[in-house]
Design an enzyme around this catalytic site. Structure first.
Site, short mmCIF file in Angstrom:
data_model
loop_
_atom_site.label_atom_id
_atom_site.label_comp_id
_atom_site.label_asym_id
_atom_site.label_seq_id
_atom_site.Cartn_x
_atom_site.Cartn_y
_atom_site.Cartn_z
N HIS A 290 0.81 -1.22 0.00
CA HIS A 290 0.00 0.00 0.00
C HIS A 290 0.85 1.28 0.00
O HIS A 290 0.56 2.23 0.73
CB HIS A 290 -0.97 0.00 1.18
CG HIS A 290 -1.99 -1.10 1.11
ND1 HIS A 290 -2.53 -1.55 -0.08
CD2 HIS A 290 -2.59 -1.86 2.09
CE1 HIS A 290 -3.41 -2.52 0.16
NE2 HIS A 290 -3.45 -2.74 1.46
N HIS B 235 -10.07 0.95 0.33
CA HIS B 235 -9.88 -0.18 1.23
C HIS B 235 -10.96 -0.26 2.30
O HIS B 235 -10.70 -0.65 3.45
CB HIS B 235 -8.49 -0.06 1.87
CG HIS B 235 -7.88 -1.35 2.30
ND1 HIS B 235 -8.39 -2.12 3.31
CD2 HIS B 235 -6.80 -2.01 1.85
CE1 HIS B 235 -7.64 -3.19 3.47
NE2 HIS B 235 -6.66 -3.15 2.59
N GLU C 203 -11.17 -4.58 -3.23
CA GLU C 203 -10.27 -3.51 -3.64
C GLU C 203 -10.07 -3.59 -5.16
O GLU C 203 -9.28 -4.41 -5.64
CB GLU C 203 -8.93 -3.65 -2.91
CG GLU C 203 -9.07 -3.62 -1.40
CD GLU C 203 -7.90 -4.31 -0.68
OE1 GLU C 203 -6.75 -3.89 -0.87
OE2 GLU C 203 -8.15 -5.29 0.05
C1 GLA Z 1 -4.75 -5.69 1.87
C2 GLA Z 1 -3.81 -6.83 1.82
C3 GLA Z 1 -3.98 -7.67 3.04
C4 GLA Z 1 -3.81 -6.85 4.29
C5 GLA Z 1 -4.74 -5.68 4.26
C6 GLA Z 1 -4.50 -4.74 5.43
O1 GLA Z 1 -6.03 -6.08 1.65
O2 GLA Z 1 -3.95 -7.60 0.67
O3 GLA Z 1 -3.04 -8.70 3.03
O4 GLA Z 1 -2.49 -6.39 4.39
O5 GLA Z 1 -4.58 -4.96 3.07
O6 GLA Z 1 -4.51 -5.41 6.64
#
Ligand code: GLA
Length: 368
Positions: A126, A195, A332
Site C-alpha cells: 500500500h 480499502h 479492492e
Molecule cells: C490488503 C492486503 C492484506 C492486508 C490488508 C490490510 O487487503 O492484501 O493482506 O495487508 O490490506 O490489513
C-alpha cells in the site's frame, strides 16, 4: 446523434441525482502537527456516507436494510484519534501510490531500479511505510460530493516523480461513485483503490462469513508465501476461488487449499472479465440477514477480495464490539499486485503528459 442523446440524458440524470445529495463538512480532528482533518457528509434519500481528508477515507456508510432501516456497514472509528493509533487495517482508506504489494519493494523503470520502503515482511504494501492512507489530503466540496487532492513529492517512499492525485466521492441516490485521477512529472507507477471493510449485516455485528459473494472473474492471480503473485493467471473453476455464481464467503474458506492457507482465508486478486477502462461488473454481495445488496462496478482489470483475515480483536468498533477475524471484507478494485514486476500484467506505468483515470461505483439495494 444517438450517442449525444445518451450522453446528455446520462449527464442530466447524474446532475439530477447529485442535486438531491446534500454535502456538509466539519472538523473531525487534528493531525499531530495541528492541521485540521475535515470530514464530509454526503446524504441522499438512500445513503449517507462520511469521508475525511486523512487518507481520503470512508469513515461511515449508512444504507437501508430490507425494512428500510438505515445502518452503518463500513468498519471504522467514531473519533479521529483512533485512526492515528491504527497503522494496520487501512480502514476506508485510499492506499497509494501503489495499492497492494510490490515484491521486495523493488522495480525497474526505463532501466533504472527503484527501492520503495518495506513495511510488510520483505515487501512494500500500500505504498510503503508512509503511504497515501496515512496522509492528510486537502478537501474541496464539488456538486454532490467532495474532491480530495494530494501531492506526493518526487522520491516519496522511493517512487519517482511528483504525483498529483485526486479522489472524488460523489453520491447519486443509491450509488457512490469514486473517481481517481493522477498526473506525474516523471515516469512512475500508480495503482489506487479504496480499502473499505464492509459488513452488510452492520458494522460491529460479527462475522461476514454468511454473506454471499459473486465475482465476475474466471481467473485469479495465485500468490507465493508472501502474497506476491506468481505471474500465473489460474482458472477459478473447480476451486474455492470460483465465485462466478454466488457462494457464502465462509462456505469453502477452511478447505484444504494451498492458496487459502497462505492467506489465512481470501486475500487474492481476481482477473475481471470486463474491458479495462470501461465500467464493468466486479462483484456483488448479498447479506441474507439484512437483505442488503452491494454491487461493485469498476474500470479496473482486477479486484482484491480480502476476507479480513488479519483483524485480530486489537481494535474496537464504534459500537464497542471488538473487530475479530473476518468481521469485515474488502473488495479492492485495482491493477494486479506487483504489476511493475510482471510484464504479462496490465501496465501501471504513468508518464508525464498522461492522466491516470480509474472509477469504481458501489450501488446499494435490498432483496426481500
Ligand atoms: C490488503 C492486503 C492484506 C492486508 C490488508 C490490510 O487487503 O492484501 O493482506 O495487508 O490490506 O490489513
Amino acid at each position: 446523434m444517438k450517442l449525444l442523446g445518451v450522453i446528455l440524458l446520462t449527464m442530466t440524470s447524474l446532475a439530477a441525482a447529485s442535486a438531491a445529495t446534500t454535502v456538509q463538512h466539519s472538523t473531525f480532528g487534528h493531525m499531530p502537527d495541528g492541521k485540521p482533518v475535515e470530514i464530509y457528509t454526503l446524504k441522499s434519500a438512500a445513503v449517507e456516507i462520511q469521508v475525511m481528508t486523512f487518507g481520503a477515507r470512508v469513515v461511515s456508510l449508512d444504507t437501508k436494510d430490507r425494512n428500510d432501516k438505515m445502518g452503518n456497514i463500513a468498519l471504522g472509528y467514531a473519533s479521529f484519534d483512533k485512526y492515528l493509533t491504527d497503522n494496520k487495517t487501512y480502514f476506508g482508506s485510499v492506499p497509494g501510490r501503489y495499492a497492494n504489494r510490490i515484491a521486495n519493494g523493488k522495480f525497474a523503470l526505463d532501466g533504472k531500479t527503484y527501492q520503495i520502503t518495506i513495511n510488510d515482511g520483505p515487501n512494500a504494501l500500500h505504498g510503503g511505510k508512509v503511504g497515501f492512507a496515512d496522509l492528510n489530503w486537502s478537501g474541496k466540496e464539488i456538486p454532490g460530493g467532495v474532491e480530495f487532492t494530494l501531492v506526493s513529492p518526487d522520491g516519496d517512499q522511493g517512487f519517482p516523480g511528483t504525483l498529483t492525485a485526486h479522489v472524488r466521492y460523489t453520491l447519486h441516490d443509491d450509488k457512490v461513485v469514486i473517481q481517481y485521477s493522477a498526473t506525474t512529472d516523471k515516469p512512475t507507477v500508480v495503482n489506487l483503490t479504496n480499502h473499505t471493510y464492509f459488513n452488510l449485516s452492520g458494522d460491529g455485528s460479527g462475522t461476514i462469513l454468511n454473506e454471499e459473494l459473486t465475482i465476475d472473474a474466471d481467473k485469479f492471480t495465485p500468490v507465493n508465501s508472501t502474497l506476491i503473485p506468481t505471474g500465473q493467471l489460474a482458472p477459478v473453476a473447480g476451486t474455492p476461488f470460483d465465485f462466478t455464481s454466488p457462494h457464502a464467503i465462509g462456505a469453502r474458506i477452511n478447505e484444504n487449499n494451498e492458496q487459502l492457507k497462505i492467506a489465512g482465508g481470501y486475500d487474492q486478486n481476481w482477473v475481471l472479465r470486463g474491458k479495462m477502462g470501461e465500467l464493468h461488473p466486479a462483484a456483488q454481495v448479498y447479506d441474507p440477514a439484512s437483505g442488503r445488496v452491494l454491487n461493485v462496478e469498476t474500470t479496473e482489470p482486477g479486484v482484491q477480495f480480502y476476507s479480513g483475515n488479519f483483524l485480530d480483536g486489537t481494535f474496537s468498533s464504534r459500537t464497542g464490539a471488538k473487530y475479530e477475524r473476518r468481521n469485515g471484507f474488502c473488495l479492492e478494485t485495482q491493477h494486479f499486485p506487483d504489476s511493475p514486476n510482471h510484464s504479462n500484467f496490465p501496465s501501471t506505468e504513468l508518464k508525464p503528459g498522461q492522466t491516470y483515470h480509474s472509477e469504481t461505483t458501489w450501488t446499494f439495494t435490498t432483496r426481500k
